[in-house]
Design a protein around this motif. Sequence first.
Motif, PDB file in Angstrom:
ATOM      1  N   ASN A  30     -18.047  -8.283 -15.785  1.00 42.10           N
ATOM      2  CA  ASN A  30     -18.849  -8.107 -14.577  1.00 42.10           C
ATOM      3  C   ASN A  30     -20.150  -8.908 -14.646  1.00 42.10           C
ATOM      4  N   PRO A  31     -20.724  -9.230 -13.491  1.00 39.37           N
ATOM      5  CA  PRO A  31     -22.025  -9.922 -13.482  1.00 39.37           C
ATOM      6  C   PRO A  31     -23.105  -9.086 -14.169  1.00 39.37           C
ATOM      7  N   ILE A  32     -24.123  -9.754 -14.677  1.00 44.21           N
ATOM      8  CA  ILE A  32     -25.250  -9.092 -15.347  1.00 44.21           C
ATOM      9  C   ILE A  32     -26.466  -9.176 -14.431  1.00 44.21           C
ATOM     10  N   LEU A 138     -25.144 -14.390 -13.971  1.00 45.91           N
ATOM     11  CA  LEU A 138     -26.428 -13.703 -14.027  1.00 45.91           C
ATOM     12  C   LEU A 138     -26.998 -13.577 -12.616  1.00 45.91           C
ATOM     13  N   GLN A 139     -27.366 -12.337 -12.240  1.00 41.63           N
ATOM     14  CA  GLN A 139     -28.013 -12.079 -10.959  1.00 41.63           C
ATOM     15  C   GLN A 139     -29.449 -11.637 -11.211  1.00 41.63           C
ATOM     16  N   VAL A 140     -30.400 -12.229 -10.505  1.00 39.24           N
ATOM     17  CA  VAL A 140     -31.816 -11.913 -10.667  1.00 39.24           C
ATOM     18  C   VAL A 140     -32.341 -11.295  -9.386  1.00 39.24           C
ATOM     19  N   ALA A 141     -33.051 -10.194  -9.500  1.00 43.67           N
ATOM     20  CA  ALA A 141     -33.569  -9.484  -8.332  1.00 43.67           C
ATOM     21  C   ALA A 141     -34.949  -8.920  -8.656  1.00 43.67           C
ATOM     22  N   ASP A 142     -35.648  -8.487  -7.622  1.00 44.11           N
ATOM     23  CA  ASP A 142     -36.935  -7.803  -7.784  1.00 44.11           C
ATOM     24  C   ASP A 142     -36.699  -6.295  -7.840  1.00 44.11           C
ATOM     25  N   LEU A 143     -37.517  -5.632  -8.638  1.00 51.74           N
ATOM     26  CA  LEU A 143     -37.529  -4.174  -8.662  1.00 51.74           C
ATOM     27  C   LEU A 143     -38.620  -3.701  -7.705  1.00 51.74           C
ATOM     28  N   LYS A 144     -38.257  -2.864  -6.743  1.00 53.33           N
ATOM     29  CA  LYS A 144     -39.200  -2.433  -5.715  1.00 53.33           C
ATOM     30  C   LYS A 144     -39.298  -0.919  -5.686  1.00 53.33           C
ATOM     31  N   VAL A 145     -40.531  -0.419  -5.575  1.00 50.90           N
ATOM     32  CA  VAL A 145     -40.778   1.008  -5.393  1.00 50.90           C
ATOM     33  C   VAL A 145     -41.350   1.192  -3.996  1.00 50.90           C
ATOM     34  N   SER A 146     -40.650   1.949  -3.169  1.00 52.02           N
ATOM     35  CA  SER A 146     -41.038   2.130  -1.767  1.00 52.02           C
ATOM     36  C   SER A 146     -41.462   3.570  -1.517  1.00 52.02           C
ATOM     37  N   LEU A 147     -42.481   3.731  -0.656  1.00 55.15           N
ATOM     38  CA  LEU A 147     -42.922   5.057  -0.215  1.00 55.15           C
ATOM     39  C   LEU A 147     -42.349   5.307   1.171  1.00 55.15           C
ATOM     40  N   ILE A 148     -41.552   6.343   1.296  1.00 48.65           N
ATOM     41  CA  ILE A 148     -40.918   6.689   2.570  1.00 48.65           C
ATOM     42  C   ILE A 148     -41.482   8.027   3.039  1.00 48.65           C
ATOM     43  N   ARG A 149     -42.202   8.003   4.180  1.00 50.68           N
ATOM     44  CA  ARG A 149     -42.787   9.233   4.731  1.00 50.68           C
ATOM     45  C   ARG A 149     -41.714  10.044   5.430  1.00 50.68           C
ATOM     46  N   LEU A 150     -41.649  11.311   5.076  1.00 47.39           N
ATOM     47  CA  LEU A 150     -40.739  12.234   5.756  1.00 47.39           C
ATOM     48  C   LEU A 150     -41.461  13.090   6.777  1.00 47.39           C
TER      49      LEU A 150
END
Length: 313
Positions: A30-32, A138-150
């Motif tokens: 599988n891809p990494i 090899l796959q390269v991506a950004d790690l994102k932390v999102s704030l979602i208002r409920l």
Amino acid sequence: MKTLHLSVILLTLSGVLTQDSDLGVKYPDNPICAVRGFSVSIPCSYYYYYYPTSKPSIQVTQKLWCSMNSNTDICMNPPYVYNSSSITTSDFEYAGDDKSDCTLLIHNVQFSYSGEYRFRFITDNPSDRYTGVSGVILQVADLKVSLIRLSGIGTLKQGDSLNLTCDVNCTQSSSQFVWSKNNERLNTSGRVLHFPAVTVRDSGSYTCTWKTNRASGSETISLLVEGDNPENPDHWSVWMIVVVTGGLIIIILAIAAVIYHRRFLCERRSVHIEQQKEDDSDIYANAQQKEDDSDIYANAQQKEDDSDIYANV
């Protein structure tokens, strides 16, 4: 008929050569996935041996890794991202050996590093050199932390509901998400951190760390919750801390001022006493001088009187 016989002989010889040695490279199926700015490990294994075993063993003399983004001839010619015969400092580091492990480490991964990678090894037998085709992706991506208002709008206030969500936009199985607040690990897991009703105590820096057995990455987001109820204990506790701290500062400054003032007065008093002693000494000296002058005048007057008496006689 002769032509057919010759063809059979050539096929037989070709088969003997293929069975005489065995070379190969194995990659993950599988891809990494990797996070931009962090490191990733690309596992790889290779093998080489002869039939029959009575022949002397061969040795690997050169190990190569190439990126198919820039190499189009199955890694037979440069450019290479790694070449054991020409060691240079780069983001690509060989972590394998000369026997079976061909693992590649990539540091400070960038989007341009995405693509297919292949491993090639060369032995001391001129006919034994091999490139593993259908390399690893090899796959390269950004790690994102999102704030979602409920619930709630605008500034975060106590009682609002929200989620902190951690996302890596690439395919990867067996991922693990670890959350921490102000560098202290939280007893929770999963890509979503849920807050049913936030309080002032929930303010802080939250870090999501994404891990696999080959890569990792982290991203931080700040959470600020304002207290909108003046009767709330948290609200008053903050103000009490501010007031007490301010009072202590004022007391310390006042004590320092009193000590400085007293020291100043003592120094002035000492100077005054010394000056007074000096003045008294001068007065005493003047008085003594006058007394001496009076004695001299009296003696002179006595002599004059004695002279008059003598003259009369």
